[in-house]
Enzyme design. Sequence first.
Site, PDB file in Angstrom:
ATOM      1  N   GLU A  86       0.842  -1.199   0.000  1.00  0.00           N
ATOM      2  CA  GLU A  86       0.000   0.000   0.000  1.00  0.00           C
ATOM      3  C   GLU A  86       0.874   1.245   0.000  1.00  0.00           C
ATOM      4  O   GLU A  86       1.820   1.342   0.777  1.00  0.00           O
ATOM      5  CB  GLU A  86      -0.898   0.011   1.244  1.00  0.00           C
ATOM      6  CG  GLU A  86      -1.846  -1.161   1.268  1.00  0.00           C
ATOM      7  CD  GLU A  86      -3.052  -0.924   2.157  1.00  0.00           C
ATOM      8  OE1 GLU A  86      -3.555   0.211   2.189  1.00  0.00           O
ATOM      9  OE2 GLU A  86      -3.487  -1.888   2.811  1.00  0.00           O
TER      10      GLU A  86
HETATM   11  C1  LIG Z   1      -5.376  -9.682   8.055  1.00  0.00           C
HETATM   12  C2  LIG Z   1      -4.301  -8.654   7.899  1.00  0.00           C
HETATM   13  C3  LIG Z   1      -4.266  -7.890   6.757  1.00  0.00           C
HETATM   14  C4  LIG Z   1      -3.269  -6.931   6.584  1.00  0.00           C
HETATM   15  N1  LIG Z   1      -3.193  -6.263   5.405  1.00  0.00           N
HETATM   16  C5  LIG Z   1      -2.133  -5.468   5.154  1.00  0.00           C
HETATM   17  C6  LIG Z   1      -1.909  -4.971   3.847  1.00  0.00           C
HETATM   18  O1  LIG Z   1      -2.642  -5.300   2.910  1.00  0.00           O
HETATM   19  N2  LIG Z   1      -0.850  -4.144   3.637  1.00  0.00           N
HETATM   20  C7  LIG Z   1       0.007  -3.797   4.658  1.00  0.00           C
HETATM   21  O2  LIG Z   1       0.963  -3.051   4.432  1.00  0.00           O
HETATM   22  N3  LIG Z   1      -0.170  -4.289   5.900  1.00  0.00           N
HETATM   23  C8  LIG Z   1      -1.201  -5.134   6.162  1.00  0.00           C
HETATM   24  N4  LIG Z   1      -1.346  -5.696   7.393  1.00  0.00           N
HETATM   25  C9  LIG Z   1      -0.470  -5.241   8.487  1.00  0.00           C
HETATM   26  C10 LIG Z   1       0.939  -5.845   8.456  1.00  0.00           C
HETATM   27  O3  LIG Z   1       0.882  -7.208   8.156  1.00  0.00           O
HETATM   28  C11 LIG Z   1       1.568  -5.639   9.825  1.00  0.00           C
HETATM   29  O4  LIG Z   1       1.516  -4.260  10.155  1.00  0.00           O
HETATM   30  C12 LIG Z   1       3.034  -6.066   9.941  1.00  0.00           C
HETATM   31  O5  LIG Z   1       3.265  -7.280   9.277  1.00  0.00           O
HETATM   32  C13 LIG Z   1       3.387  -6.176  11.412  1.00  0.00           C
HETATM   33  O6  LIG Z   1       4.740  -6.487  11.594  1.00  0.00           O
HETATM   34  P1  LIG Z   1       5.378  -6.417  13.056  1.00  0.00           P
HETATM   35  O7  LIG Z   1       6.760  -6.871  12.957  1.00  0.00           O
HETATM   36  O8  LIG Z   1       5.102  -5.097  13.642  1.00  0.00           O
HETATM   37  O9  LIG Z   1       4.498  -7.425  13.916  1.00  0.00           O
HETATM   38  P2  LIG Z   1       4.456  -9.015  13.833  1.00  0.00           P
HETATM   39  O10 LIG Z   1       4.730  -9.435  12.450  1.00  0.00           O
HETATM   40  O11 LIG Z   1       3.219  -9.441  14.495  1.00  0.00           O
HETATM   41  O12 LIG Z   1       5.734  -9.431  14.675  1.00  0.00           O
HETATM   42  C14 LIG Z   1       5.703  -9.871  15.979  1.00  0.00           C
HETATM   43  C15 LIG Z   1       6.225 -11.291  16.032  1.00  0.00           C
HETATM   44  O13 LIG Z   1       6.363 -11.642  17.381  1.00  0.00           O
HETATM   45  C16 LIG Z   1       5.876 -12.935  17.587  1.00  0.00           C
HETATM   46  N5  LIG Z   1       5.498 -12.992  18.997  1.00  0.00           N
HETATM   47  C17 LIG Z   1       4.445 -12.404  19.611  1.00  0.00           C
HETATM   48  N6  LIG Z   1       4.481 -12.637  20.928  1.00  0.00           N
HETATM   49  C18 LIG Z   1       5.591 -13.384  21.152  1.00  0.00           C
HETATM   50  C19 LIG Z   1       6.177 -13.951  22.324  1.00  0.00           C
HETATM   51  N7  LIG Z   1       5.623 -13.788  23.533  1.00  0.00           N
HETATM   52  N8  LIG Z   1       7.307 -14.678  22.192  1.00  0.00           N
HETATM   53  C20 LIG Z   1       7.883 -14.839  20.982  1.00  0.00           C
HETATM   54  N9  LIG Z   1       7.373 -14.336  19.851  1.00  0.00           N
HETATM   55  C21 LIG Z   1       6.238 -13.610  19.935  1.00  0.00           C
HETATM   56  C22 LIG Z   1       4.754 -13.090  16.616  1.00  0.00           C
HETATM   57  O14 LIG Z   1       4.531 -14.449  16.317  1.00  0.00           O
HETATM   58  C23 LIG Z   1       5.276 -12.304  15.416  1.00  0.00           C
HETATM   59  O15 LIG Z   1       5.996 -13.131  14.535  1.00  0.00           O
HETATM   60  C24 LIG Z   1      -2.312  -6.688   7.591  1.00  0.00           C
HETATM   61  C25 LIG Z   1      -2.351  -7.471   8.735  1.00  0.00           C
HETATM   62  C26 LIG Z   1      -3.303  -8.462   8.893  1.00  0.00           C
HETATM   63  C27 LIG Z   1      -3.268  -9.327  10.094  1.00  0.00           C
END
Ligand SMILES: Cc1cc2nc3c(=O)[nH]c(=O)nc-3n(C[C@H](O)[C@H](O)[C@H](O)COP(=O)(O)OP(=O)(O)OC[C@H]3O[C@@H](n4cnc5c(N)ncnc54)[C@H](O)[C@@H]3O)c2cc1C
Length: 506
Positions: A86
């Site tokens: 996006e």
């Molecule tokens: C249904 C859906 C649709 C989306 N659509 C879009 C889109 O079209 N375009 C876009 O840009 N974004 C989209 N997003 C948002 C995007 O996917 C997220 O913002 C991004 O991937 C988040 O990354 P992060 O590293 O912040 O979090 P996460 O990827 O959640 O990283 C956190 C990690 O920590 C792990 N974790 C959690 N708790 C623990 C623990 N206690 N011990 C060990 N590990 C743990 C989790 O398993 C995870 O792997 C969407 C999300 C979803 C769910």
Amino acid sequence: MVLVLLIVLVTFLSLNDLLETVAARDPTLTVIIVGAGMSGISTAKTLSDAGIKNILILEGTDRIGGPIKKTKFSGLSVEVGANWVEGVNGKEVNPIWTMANHIGLKTYYSDYDHLPANTYKHMGGVYEKSIAQKAYDTADGISEFSKNLSVALTSERKEDISILASQRLGSHVPSTPLEMAIDYYTYDYEFGEPPRVTSLQNTEPLPTFTNFGEDLYFVADSRGYESVVHYVAKQFLTTNKAGDIIDPRLKLNKAVTEIQYSRSGVVVKTEDGSVYKAAYVMVSASVGVLQTKLINFVPDLPAWKLLAIYQFDMSVYTKIFLKFPHKFWPTGNGTEFFIYAHEKRGYYPIWQQLENQYPGANCLLVTQQPESATKAEIMEVLRNMFGKNIPDATDILIPKWWSDRFYKGTFSNWPIGVTRYEYDQIRAPVGRVYFTGEHTSEHYNGYVHGAYLAGIDSANILIKCAKWKLCTYNVNPKRDINLNANATRTSNDLTYWQLHEKQLRE
Ligand SMILES: Cc1cc2nc3c(=O)[nH]c(=O)nc-3n(C[C@H](O)[C@H](O)[C@H](O)COP(=O)(O)OP(=O)(O)OC[C@H]3O[C@@H](n4cnc5c(N)ncnc54)[C@H](O)[C@@H]3O)c2cc1C
Ligand SMILES: *[C@@H]1O[C@H](CO)[C@@H](O)[C@H](O)[C@H]1NC(C)=O
Ligand SMILES: *[C@@H]1O[C@H](CO)[C@@H](O)[C@H](O)[C@H]1NC(C)=O
Ligand SMILES: *[C@@H]1O[C@H](CO)[C@@H](O)[C@H](O)[C@H]1NC(C)=O
């Protein structure tokens, strides 16, 4: 004499020595990273690039990528989480778009321009195009009014309001099924929550669109959208000849349940009884997870931090894939997206037929908020739109992100009244505990690019401390919501968490 000696000592202690002194407290690790989603991986890469290679990534699930996740659905590779890049075709280039192109990810431009010709009434039949077009134009107008109002409120340093309040001020609150469906498409489809709870000041205009462009590209590639995360990971983690990551610094199936922190370091415990020690920890778990008790912080996180975390919202956005024996919907140019205007707002409103992406597979994708969706409800909606004689879906996929303890929702949404000051506190470190994740991204919370950029930013904050001993983190002043470089700081604003930090270090 003593003084001279001291000066000599200080001069001889290079910055690298200082770093080693830190590591010497525990010779094993400098940083433990909790979570291997996009932000955790991007943090780890940034640390590694800066020479901090003594790291360990602990991921609770059996894979990297978090909600950037593919699955097999009726023999197809579909995305259960993030699906679009996006913010494309704007003045700046979205870093995820650069990666997607670099690895040749298959993407499809999402053309929403034809919605006015493809908007279905509650009990079937499409709205006459001119009528629908008028409603879409009205919605565009009110959205522009909201943007103007947001800019004005911000420059006058007024308190935040909801998008709904702005619609009221503009004398246009969506109320007919058609208006509500368009409203859902405009806001809920993007933020995962309705205008009633979404911040005006922090979403209108939206930095993702103003900086990176308004276009969206849908990913449909058998390698999955997650290959962008693998692409970043493989730049610093060891792989084997087959290209699989075999680096011992990445540990999967390691659910972190406790983080102890003190002046001298951190101790991280996992569910399987392992204990890891390091100088610092970087927590990338979602704000949804931080709002639960999955990770027990010892001592408790301070009140200012908890307040910031609990104030933010984790939305639930459910995308449902359906497969049919044959197509009963229009195909061809200008038919990819269609809208259903039920009397109940947000009742299976946004539809996409995936003939471009998966030719001949007869698949639909529908978006809905709660994950309590059922096949019976969906079939009823489709029969309203396309008649009684359509076949039942032969396969259905309803991802459950909210009930997954490692996510507790889909992505963060900016609620009303959280200022930049409070938002900064979500990212602010607490002693040796650092935070990253899409919810800490300065401008792009809720997105893949937000997670990627937040990982880099949080890593840089940690690097400043670990390498250069610059361990104070300035939170943006409370009233500085206008991003005005000259805003004056009150001492109260500045020291709120620094004080706490000082207490910890003493
Ligand atoms: C249904 C859906 C649709 C989306 N659509 C879009 C889109 O079209 N375009 C876009 O840009 N974004 C989209 N997003 C948002 C995007 O996917 C997220 O913002 C991004 O991937 C988040 O990354 P992060 O590293 O912040 O979090 P996460 O990827 O959640 O990283 C956190 C990690 O920590 C792990 N974790 C959690 N708790 C623990 C623990 N206690 N011990 C060990 N590990 C743990 C989790 O398993 C995870 O792997 C969407 C999300 C979803 C769910
Ligand atoms: C919004 O502001 C722009 C620029 O000032 C102006 O041209 C436009 O008419 C405004 N639109 C609305 C709906 O208020
Ligand atoms: C569909 O649109 C594309 C691009 O706008 C065009 O090149 C193509 O000819 C169109 N196909 C049909 C069948 O109209
Ligand atoms: C900040 O103040 C300086 C000097 O007073 C001025 O030159 C600059 O334009 C101001 N910047 C902003 C963003 O107001």
